[in-house]
Scaffold this motif. Structure first.
Motif, mmCIF file in Angstrom:
data_model
loop_
_atom_site.group_PDB
_atom_site.id
_atom_site.type_symbol
_atom_site.label_atom_id
_atom_site.label_comp_id
_atom_site.label_asym_id
_atom_site.label_seq_id
_atom_site.Cartn_x
_atom_site.Cartn_y
_atom_site.Cartn_z
ATOM 1 N N PRO A 33 63.684 -15.922 73.580
ATOM 2 C CA PRO A 33 63.250 -15.761 72.184
ATOM 3 C C PRO A 33 63.263 -17.105 71.464
ATOM 4 O O PRO A 33 63.971 -18.027 71.864
ATOM 5 N N PRO A 34 62.491 -17.227 70.398
ATOM 6 C CA PRO A 34 62.469 -18.494 69.654
ATOM 7 C C PRO A 34 63.822 -18.770 69.014
ATOM 8 O O PRO A 34 64.573 -17.847 68.697
ATOM 9 N N ARG A 35 64.120 -20.047 68.841
ATOM 10 C CA ARG A 35 65.382 -20.443 68.227
ATOM 11 C C ARG A 35 65.378 -20.085 66.750
ATOM 12 O O ARG A 35 64.352 -20.132 66.087
ATOM 13 N N ALA A 36 66.558 -19.748 66.255
ATOM 14 C CA ALA A 36 66.705 -19.469 64.826
ATOM 15 C C ALA A 36 66.584 -20.785 64.070
ATOM 16 O O ALA A 36 66.998 -21.831 64.562
ATOM 17 N N PRO A 37 66.020 -20.752 62.862
ATOM 18 C CA PRO A 37 65.909 -21.994 62.096
ATOM 19 C C PRO A 37 67.292 -22.534 61.768
ATOM 20 O O PRO A 37 68.218 -21.770 61.476
ATOM 21 N N GLU A 38 67.412 -23.830 61.837
ATOM 22 C CA GLU A 38 68.688 -24.463 61.538
ATOM 23 C C GLU A 38 68.885 -24.519 60.029
ATOM 24 O O GLU A 38 67.931 -24.703 59.273
ATOM 25 N N PRO A 39 70.128 -24.368 59.579
ATOM 26 C CA PRO A 39 70.371 -24.436 58.131
ATOM 27 C C PRO A 39 70.077 -25.844 57.621
ATOM 28 O O PRO A 39 70.199 -26.822 58.348
ATOM 29 N N GLU A 40 69.702 -25.906 56.356
ATOM 30 C CA GLU A 40 69.391 -27.201 55.756
ATOM 31 C C GLU A 40 70.653 -28.040 55.669
ATOM 32 O O GLU A 40 71.606 -27.683 54.990
ATOM 33 N N THR A 41 70.673 -29.130 56.388
ATOM 34 C CA THR A 41 71.825 -30.025 56.355
ATOM 35 C C THR A 41 71.455 -31.355 55.721
ATOM 36 O O THR A 41 72.287 -32.235 55.612
ATOM 37 N N ARG A 42 70.221 -31.474 55.313
ATOM 38 C CA ARG A 42 69.774 -32.726 54.706
ATOM 39 C C ARG A 42 70.268 -32.803 53.278
ATOM 40 O O ARG A 42 70.225 -31.835 52.532
ATOM 41 N N ARG A 43 70.742 -33.961 52.911
ATOM 42 C CA ARG A 43 71.167 -34.185 51.526
ATOM 43 C C ARG A 43 69.943 -34.546 50.696
ATOM 44 O O ARG A 43 69.032 -35.210 51.175
ATOM 45 N N PRO A 44 69.928 -34.125 49.457
ATOM 46 C CA PRO A 44 68.789 -34.520 48.616
ATOM 47 C C PRO A 44 68.793 -36.046 48.415
ATOM 48 O O PRO A 44 69.843 -36.653 48.231
ATOM 49 N N VAL A 45 67.644 -36.616 48.489
ATOM 50 C CA VAL A 45 67.514 -38.066 48.340
ATOM 51 C C VAL A 45 67.638 -38.422 46.869
ATOM 52 O O VAL A 45 66.921 -37.872 46.024
ATOM 53 N N ARG A 46 68.571 -39.319 46.585
ATOM 54 C CA ARG A 46 68.711 -39.774 45.200
ATOM 55 C C ARG A 46 67.570 -40.724 44.886
ATOM 56 O O ARG A 46 67.095 -41.438 45.767
ATOM 57 N N GLU A 47 67.172 -40.704 43.658
ATOM 58 C CA GLU A 47 66.091 -41.606 43.272
ATOM 59 C C GLU A 47 66.582 -43.035 43.335
ATOM 60 O O GLU A 47 67.718 -43.338 42.976
ATOM 61 N N HIS A 48 65.741 -43.912 43.798
ATOM 62 C CA HIS A 48 66.106 -45.326 43.902
ATOM 63 C C HIS A 48 66.032 -45.971 42.526
ATOM 64 O O HIS A 48 65.133 -45.696 41.724
#
Length: 52
Positions: A33-48
């Motif tokens: 079966p297809p893999r379950a989607p991974e939870p969002e582990t990315r941090r929001p990018v702060r504005e430069h």
């Protein structure tokens, strides 16, 4: 031929190792079966900040 002698059957089919491995890989890909989607582990990018 008497009835006790074995009847000649079809010749055995020969399959190359490449074809055997390819068919096993295809069967595994179809039956897994297809893999379950991974939870969002990315941090929001702060504005430069703008350079001074």
């Amino acid at each position: 031929m008497s009835k006790t002698e074995p009847q000649p059957g079809p010749a055995p089919t020969r399959v190359s190792m490449y074809d055997l491995l390819a068919s096993c890989a295809a069967a595994k890909a179809i039956s897994t079966p297809p893999r379950a989607p991974e939870p969002e582990t990315r941090r929001p990018v702060r504005e430069h900040r703008e350079a001074a």
